[in-house]
Design a protein around this motif. Sequence first.
Motif, PDB file in Angstrom:
ATOM      1  N   ILE A  52       0.813  -1.003   0.012  1.00 18.97           N
ATOM      2  CA  ILE A  52       0.045  -0.013   0.081  1.00 18.97           C
ATOM      3  C   ILE A  52       0.825   1.298  -0.140  1.00 18.97           C
ATOM      4  O   ILE A  52       1.689   1.260   0.777  1.00 18.97           O
ATOM      5  CB  ILE A  52      -0.988   0.213   1.121  1.00 18.97           C
ATOM      6  N   ASN A  53       0.641   2.224  -0.973  1.00 12.15           N
ATOM      7  CA  ASN A  53       1.398   3.454  -1.069  1.00 12.15           C
ATOM      8  C   ASN A  53       0.584   4.473   0.043  1.00 12.15           C
ATOM      9  O   ASN A  53      -0.383   4.785  -0.181  1.00 12.15           O
ATOM     10  CB  ASN A  53       1.247   4.093  -2.469  1.00 12.15           C
ATOM     11  N   VAL A  54       1.453   4.722   0.773  1.00 14.26           N
ATOM     12  CA  VAL A  54       0.861   5.625   2.181  1.00 14.26           C
ATOM     13  C   VAL A  54       1.020   6.927   1.843  1.00 14.26           C
ATOM     14  O   VAL A  54       0.557   8.155   2.681  1.00 14.26           O
ATOM     15  CB  VAL A  54       1.522   5.307   3.654  1.00 14.26           C
ATOM     16  N   THR A  55       1.927   7.466   0.848  1.00 18.50           N
ATOM     17  CA  THR A  55       2.056   8.981   0.407  1.00 18.50           C
ATOM     18  C   THR A  55       0.816   9.760   0.234  1.00 18.50           C
ATOM     19  O   THR A  55       0.535  10.721   0.898  1.00 18.50           O
ATOM     20  CB  THR A  55       2.956   8.927  -0.684  1.00 18.50           C
ATOM     21  N   PRO A  56      -0.212   9.311  -0.382  1.00 17.50           N
ATOM     22  CA  PRO A  56      -1.347  10.087  -0.508  1.00 17.50           C
ATOM     23  C   PRO A  56      -2.223  10.324   0.535  1.00 17.50           C
ATOM     24  O   PRO A  56      -2.622  11.285   1.177  1.00 17.50           O
ATOM     25  CB  PRO A  56      -2.479   9.250  -1.405  1.00 17.50           C
ATOM     26  N   LEU A  57      -2.023   9.152   1.590  1.00 22.88           N
ATOM     27  CA  LEU A  57      -2.600   9.100   3.101  1.00 22.88           C
ATOM     28  C   LEU A  57      -2.035  10.115   4.019  1.00 22.88           C
ATOM     29  O   LEU A  57      -2.717  10.971   4.559  1.00 22.88           O
ATOM     30  CB  LEU A  57      -2.698   7.897   3.721  1.00 22.88           C
ATOM     31  N   VAL A  58      -0.835  10.352   3.826  1.00 18.41           N
ATOM     32  CA  VAL A  58       0.048  11.290   4.749  1.00 18.41           C
ATOM     33  C   VAL A  58      -0.478  12.654   4.161  1.00 18.41           C
ATOM     34  O   VAL A  58      -0.500  13.609   4.961  1.00 18.41           O
ATOM     35  CB  VAL A  58       1.461  11.018   4.643  1.00 18.41           C
ATOM     36  N   ASP A  59      -0.299  12.929   2.899  1.00 17.78           N
ATOM     37  CA  ASP A  59      -0.739  14.161   2.111  1.00 17.78           C
ATOM     38  C   ASP A  59      -2.038  14.606   2.582  1.00 17.78           C
ATOM     39  O   ASP A  59      -2.351  15.647   3.191  1.00 17.78           O
ATOM     40  CB  ASP A  59      -0.522  14.246   0.673  1.00 17.78           C
ATOM     41  N   VAL A  60      -3.145  13.760   2.710  1.00 11.46           N
ATOM     42  CA  VAL A  60      -4.480  14.049   3.080  1.00 11.46           C
ATOM     43  C   VAL A  60      -4.443  14.441   4.765  1.00 11.46           C
ATOM     44  O   VAL A  60      -4.966  15.427   5.040  1.00 11.46           O
ATOM     45  CB  VAL A  60      -5.544  13.069   2.610  1.00 11.46           C
ATOM     46  N   VAL A  61      -3.752  13.539   5.454  1.00 14.25           N
ATOM     47  CA  VAL A  61      -3.732  13.842   6.860  1.00 14.25           C
ATOM     48  C   VAL A  61      -2.987  15.387   7.047  1.00 14.25           C
ATOM     49  O   VAL A  61      -3.552  16.229   7.862  1.00 14.25           O
ATOM     50  CB  VAL A  61      -3.011  12.891   7.536  1.00 14.25           C
ATOM     51  N   LEU A  62      -1.982  15.576   6.395  1.00 16.26           N
ATOM     52  CA  LEU A  62      -1.353  16.988   6.538  1.00 16.26           C
ATOM     53  C   LEU A  62      -1.983  18.021   6.073  1.00 16.26           C
ATOM     54  O   LEU A  62      -2.074  19.258   6.922  1.00 16.26           O
ATOM     55  CB  LEU A  62       0.190  17.099   5.932  1.00 16.26           C
ATOM     56  N   VAL A  63      -2.971  17.976   5.356  1.00 12.20           N
ATOM     57  CA  VAL A  63      -3.931  18.961   4.615  1.00 12.20           C
ATOM     58  C   VAL A  63      -5.032  19.149   5.768  1.00 12.20           C
ATOM     59  O   VAL A  63      -5.314  20.357   6.104  1.00 12.20           O
ATOM     60  CB  VAL A  63      -4.301  18.720   3.233  1.00 12.20           C
ATOM     61  N   LEU A  64      -5.447  18.127   6.375  1.00 12.13           N
ATOM     62  CA  LEU A  64      -6.362  18.180   7.446  1.00 12.13           C
ATOM     63  C   LEU A  64      -6.060  18.921   8.549  1.00 12.13           C
ATOM     64  O   LEU A  64      -6.607  19.534   8.996  1.00 12.13           O
ATOM     65  CB  LEU A  64      -7.040  16.895   7.860  1.00 12.13           C
ATOM     66  N   LEU A  65      -4.680  18.611   9.066  1.00 17.46           N
ATOM     67  CA  LEU A  65      -4.017  19.263   9.984  1.00 17.46           C
ATOM     68  C   LEU A  65      -3.982  20.669   9.945  1.00 17.46           C
ATOM     69  O   LEU A  65      -4.328  21.382  10.782  1.00 17.46           O
ATOM     70  CB  LEU A  65      -2.684  18.486  10.464  1.00 17.46           C
ATOM     71  N   ILE A  66      -3.533  21.047   8.819  1.00 15.47           N
ATOM     72  CA  ILE A  66      -3.098  22.465   8.353  1.00 15.47           C
ATOM     73  C   ILE A  66      -4.825  23.246   8.520  1.00 15.47           C
ATOM     74  O   ILE A  66      -4.841  24.327   9.084  1.00 15.47           O
ATOM     75  CB  ILE A  66      -2.708  22.975   6.893  1.00 15.47           C
ATOM     76  N   ILE A  67      -5.722  22.628   7.947  1.00 16.62           N
ATOM     77  CA  ILE A  67      -6.982  23.220   7.966  1.00 16.62           C
ATOM     78  C   ILE A  67      -7.394  23.494   9.319  1.00 16.62           C
ATOM     79  O   ILE A  67      -8.083  24.571   9.841  1.00 16.62           O
ATOM     80  CB  ILE A  67      -7.940  22.372   6.947  1.00 16.62           C
ATOM     81  N   PHE A  68      -7.285  22.298  10.418  1.00 18.43           N
ATOM     82  CA  PHE A  68      -7.687  22.745  11.633  1.00 18.43           C
ATOM     83  C   PHE A  68      -6.838  23.454  12.471  1.00 18.43           C
ATOM     84  O   PHE A  68      -7.680  24.355  13.230  1.00 18.43           O
ATOM     85  CB  PHE A  68      -7.699  21.241  12.496  1.00 18.43           C
ATOM     86  N   MET A  69      -5.732  23.644  12.199  1.00 23.33           N
ATOM     87  CA  MET A  69      -4.762  24.713  12.866  1.00 23.33           C
ATOM     88  C   MET A  69      -5.476  26.186  12.449  1.00 23.33           C
ATOM     89  O   MET A  69      -5.248  27.099  13.205  1.00 23.33           O
ATOM     90  CB  MET A  69      -3.251  24.445  12.244  1.00 23.33           C
ATOM     91  N   ILE A  70      -5.697  26.512  11.120  1.00 22.57           N
ATOM     92  CA  ILE A  70      -6.276  27.711  10.653  1.00 22.57           C
ATOM     93  C   ILE A  70      -7.590  28.065  11.273  1.00 22.57           C
ATOM     94  O   ILE A  70      -7.872  29.070  11.587  1.00 22.57           O
ATOM     95  CB  ILE A  70      -6.332  27.738   9.302  1.00 22.57           C
ATOM     96  N   THR A  71      -8.419  27.019  11.364  1.00 25.31           N
ATOM     97  CA  THR A  71     -10.021  27.223  11.854  1.00 25.31           C
ATOM     98  C   THR A  71     -10.015  27.213  13.482  1.00 25.31           C
ATOM     99  O   THR A  71     -10.919  27.968  13.850  1.00 25.31           O
ATOM    100  CB  THR A  71     -10.762  26.314  11.389  1.00 25.31           C
ATOM    101  N   ALA A  72      -9.193  26.596  14.025  1.00 25.72           N
ATOM    102  CA  ALA A  72      -9.101  26.445  15.388  1.00 25.72           C
ATOM    103  C   ALA A  72      -9.244  27.963  16.217  1.00 25.72           C
ATOM    104  O   ALA A  72     -10.211  28.066  17.298  1.00 25.72           O
ATOM    105  CB  ALA A  72      -7.925  25.784  16.119  1.00 25.72           C
ATOM    106  N   PRO A  73      -8.517  29.060  16.042  1.00 24.89           N
ATOM    107  CA  PRO A  73      -8.537  30.195  16.449  1.00 24.89           C
ATOM    108  C   PRO A  73      -9.834  30.903  16.306  1.00 24.89           C
ATOM    109  O   PRO A  73     -10.486  31.376  17.245  1.00 24.89           O
ATOM    110  CB  PRO A  73      -7.640  30.970  16.073  1.00 24.89           C
ATOM    111  N   ALA A  74     -10.612  30.596  15.195  1.00 23.60           N
ATOM    112  CA  ALA A  74     -11.827  31.282  14.734  1.00 23.60           C
ATOM    113  C   ALA A  74     -12.897  30.757  15.737  1.00 23.60           C
ATOM    114  O   ALA A  74     -13.960  31.361  16.021  1.00 23.60           O
ATOM    115  CB  ALA A  74     -12.139  31.020  13.302  1.00 23.60           C
ATOM    116  N   ILE A  75     -12.794  29.424  15.760  1.00 23.09           N
ATOM    117  CA  ILE A  75     -13.882  28.746  16.635  1.00 23.09           C
ATOM    118  C   ILE A  75     -13.542  29.156  18.080  1.00 23.09           C
ATOM    119  O   ILE A  75     -14.613  29.317  18.920  1.00 23.09           O
ATOM    120  CB  ILE A  75     -13.463  26.981  16.622  1.00 23.09           C
TER     121      ILE A  75
END
Length: 152
Positions: free
Chosen positions: A17-40
């Motif tokens: 199994i190629n985990v590179t796309p999975l890691v990419d998706v997880v990092l993008v989600l992490l960045i989105i949560f880091m940006i939206t957390a202060p607004a919440i």
Amino acid sequence: MASGFGFSEDEDVFSAINVTPLVDVVLVLLIIFMITAPAIYQSAIKVQLPKAKSGEASEKPPMSFVISKEGTLTWNQEAVTWETLEQRLATEKERSLNKNDPQASQTMPVMISADEATPHGTVIRLMDLLKVAGITKFAISVQPGATSQPAK
């Protein structure tokens, strides 16, 4: 006998199994949560801002105060008492004087968000404490829209 796909019998098929796309998706989600957390967190304080037609958008200042209708005070999303506020403002004033820039605290803008039902005297009390600490630039948060009706 040759196969039609160009594989020979001695070649191994790569079946991991190629985990590179999975890691990419997880990092993008992490960045989105880091940006939206202060607004919440910012919207977690329940304050009914007064409405005004002439309100202007402004950038987030380094200091913000929220006063609830019960009179509880929050400084940069941290609950403080009025007595603690006086001490902390005095510390901020000394810190700005130690930087050899007497205008530093005066140029720092402060955002004051007070509930629509907060007594006028409570907001004035905060503004007076800030002015004593050398902070002279204030912005009052309002909700855009029609002007609020005065309480009867």
